[in-house]
Design an enzyme around this catalytic site. Sequence first.
Site, PDB file in Angstrom:
ATOM      1  N   GLY A   1      36.261  39.544  10.327  1.00  0.00           N
ATOM      2  CA  GLY A   1      37.694  39.360  10.580  1.00  0.00           C
ATOM      3  C   GLY A   1      38.502  40.068   9.501  1.00  0.00           C
ATOM      4  O   GLY A   1      39.554  40.659   9.773  1.00  0.00           O
ATOM      5  N   THR A   2      37.998  40.037   8.297  1.00  0.00           N
ATOM      6  CA  THR A   2      38.686  40.696   7.171  1.00  0.00           C
ATOM      7  C   THR A   2      38.850  42.185   7.449  1.00  0.00           C
ATOM      8  O   THR A   2      39.935  42.748   7.254  1.00  0.00           O
ATOM      9  CB  THR A   2      37.861  40.493   5.872  1.00  0.00           C
ATOM     10  OG1 THR A   2      37.778  39.089   5.612  1.00  0.00           O
ATOM     11  CG2 THR A   2      38.492  41.209   4.698  1.00  0.00           C
TER      12      THR A   2
ATOM     13  N   ASN B   1      44.425  28.744   8.706  1.00  0.00           N
ATOM     14  CA  ASN B   1      43.083  28.254   8.373  1.00  0.00           C
ATOM     15  C   ASN B   1      43.103  26.995   7.501  1.00  0.00           C
ATOM     16  O   ASN B   1      42.142  26.252   7.483  1.00  0.00           O
ATOM     17  CB  ASN B   1      42.273  29.350   7.673  1.00  0.00           C
ATOM     18  CG  ASN B   1      43.064  30.078   6.621  1.00  0.00           C
ATOM     19  OD1 ASN B   1      44.114  30.652   6.904  1.00  0.00           O
ATOM     20  ND2 ASN B   1      42.587  30.063   5.403  1.00  0.00           N
TER      21      ASN B   1
ATOM     22  N   SER C   1      36.604  36.858  14.664  1.00  0.00           N
ATOM     23  CA  SER C   1      35.390  36.860  13.842  1.00  0.00           C
ATOM     24  C   SER C   1      34.319  35.991  14.494  1.00  0.00           C
ATOM     25  O   SER C   1      34.621  34.919  15.030  1.00  0.00           O
ATOM     26  CB  SER C   1      35.755  36.318  12.459  1.00  0.00           C
ATOM     27  OG  SER C   1      34.611  36.233  11.655  1.00  0.00           O
TER      28      SER C   1
ATOM     29  N   THR D   1      26.475  52.576  12.362  1.00  0.00           N
ATOM     30  CA  THR D   1      25.538  52.035  13.353  1.00  0.00           C
ATOM     31  C   THR D   1      25.880  50.580  13.624  1.00  0.00           C
ATOM     32  O   THR D   1      26.115  49.808  12.701  1.00  0.00           O
ATOM     33  CB  THR D   1      24.086  52.180  12.850  1.00  0.00           C
ATOM     34  OG1 THR D   1      23.847  53.572  12.640  1.00  0.00           O
ATOM     35  CG2 THR D   1      23.086  51.625  13.852  1.00  0.00           C
TER      36      THR D   1
ATOM     37  N   CYS E   1      37.453  31.096   0.489  1.00  0.00           N
ATOM     38  CA  CYS E   1      37.432  32.202  -0.464  1.00  0.00           C
ATOM     39  C   CYS E   1      38.252  31.909  -1.707  1.00  0.00           C
ATOM     40  O   CYS E   1      38.053  32.519  -2.729  1.00  0.00           O
ATOM     41  CB  CYS E   1      37.911  33.481   0.200  1.00  0.00           C
ATOM     42  SG  CYS E   1      38.881  33.197   1.635  1.00  0.00           S
TER      43      CYS E   1
HETATM   44  N1  PLP Z   1      41.583  35.279   8.800  1.00  0.00           N
HETATM   45  C1  PLP Z   1      41.515  33.942   8.802  1.00  0.00           C
HETATM   46  C2  PLP Z   1      42.691  33.159   9.301  1.00  0.00           C
HETATM   47  C3  PLP Z   1      40.370  33.286   8.356  1.00  0.00           C
HETATM   48  O1  PLP Z   1      40.316  31.958   8.351  1.00  0.00           O
HETATM   49  C4  PLP Z   1      39.281  34.067   7.909  1.00  0.00           C
HETATM   50  C5  PLP Z   1      38.065  33.416   7.366  1.00  0.00           C
HETATM   51  O2  PLP Z   1      38.119  32.333   6.813  1.00  0.00           O
HETATM   52  C6  PLP Z   1      39.394  35.456   7.935  1.00  0.00           C
HETATM   53  C7  PLP Z   1      40.559  36.042   8.387  1.00  0.00           C
HETATM   54  C8  PLP Z   1      38.285  36.339   7.475  1.00  0.00           C
HETATM   55  O3  PLP Z   1      37.275  36.427   8.444  1.00  0.00           O
HETATM   56  P1  PLP Z   1      35.799  36.890   7.998  1.00  0.00           P
HETATM   57  O4  PLP Z   1      35.193  35.709   7.300  1.00  0.00           O
HETATM   58  O5  PLP Z   1      35.115  37.235   9.270  1.00  0.00           O
HETATM   59  O6  PLP Z   1      35.969  38.050   7.104  1.00  0.00           O
END
Ligand code: PLP
Length: 393
Positions: A74-75, A155, A203, A241, A329
Amino acid sequence: MEEKRNVYLDYSATTPVKDEVLREMLPFFTESFGNPSSLYTVGQEAKNAVAHARERLAALIGAEPREIFFTSSGTEADNWAVIETATAKRARGAKHVITSKIEHHALLHSCEYLEKEGFDVTYIGVDSDGLIDPREVEEAIRPDTAIVSIMYANNEIGTIEPIARIAEIAKSKGVVFHTDAVQALGNVHIDVKELGVDLLSVSGHKIYGPKGIGALYIRRGVALPSHMHGGAQEAGKRAGTENLTGIVGFGKAAELAGENLVSHIENISGLRNYFLDRVKERIPDIRINGSLESRLPGNLNITFKYIEGEALLLLLDMAGVAVSTGSACSSASLTPSHVLEAIGVPVEEIHGSVRFTIGDFTTKGDLDYTLDALDESVAKLRKISSVSKESGW
Ligand code: PLP
């Protein structure tokens, strides 16, 4: 005393991979392990599996398969959407970006990077429930705005934002709109066409799929330059890949999420409300953070006044219960949560805040066990707290 249990209440940090998902992934490690770009049979098997996963994810969000681009997370999807849109539009004079104060760091730090590159960023505030007022977004849009990016659901506090309305405003002003739907996927009905979004990040590991796989929805007609340069994977837009097993797992998880969405929301929100009612009955001096009406089904963010959330987390961990004191994080740092700050929680109360997130494997028994552990731990910490209620803290 009830026997010790292991209770996982941090489903917003990550979820376990479901058995059905793992079963679909396994052959792609050892049998159908080919490179999807290879022309012989085992390569073509892999290619077909990627195509199937793309269809499944597209179906979950109402997109066309060719509008789905797999990423590593997702990042990465957030970085790609915001940084590349802004950078591409700079050539045509754009130098402004709009986001909110409560975004995930994947988005906030991308915006900080853009600020260093010379962009102005407007960080829209939220009300005490964490809700964004679409009118504020409208007022912030300038002729040189490159992109608006507002998260679908938060989140930490679970607040669901009025994304369709904000997308409509951005569209009416001709500005690209991105939403980070990492927490919303599998917890909210998402239809990108109904929403009218241009870009949307998701994600795998938040929906009972594997870690290290994400995707960006790019609406057909939106010109987003690639940010990884190399082979022609992902229609030439995202080189590298493919993470074959990750993609297969994400696809299966997406299919299950779609099939189970209604019952998932009903069960999870039922358990959440059961837990909330009992916490309220048993533990005084608490505050619930985030909107109760517009909220992710499994999220509960509670401030326990007069204690430190980290101490509570450790006591609960000793009892076998996993919770979080912020987004995963940032929970290793003791800087107060920017989300709780944005909704106006006083700093000393931010430190006493804990996030419980309930998921598909949570049972009522788990919650009853957690309630006992919580009640006991909070009482213990309040008793030994040097900064007690009586001392006026
Ligand atoms: N965006 C939100 C709202 C999230 O909660 C998270 C992960 O906690 C992310 C982005 C990042 O996703 P990923 O863990 O797949 O990098």
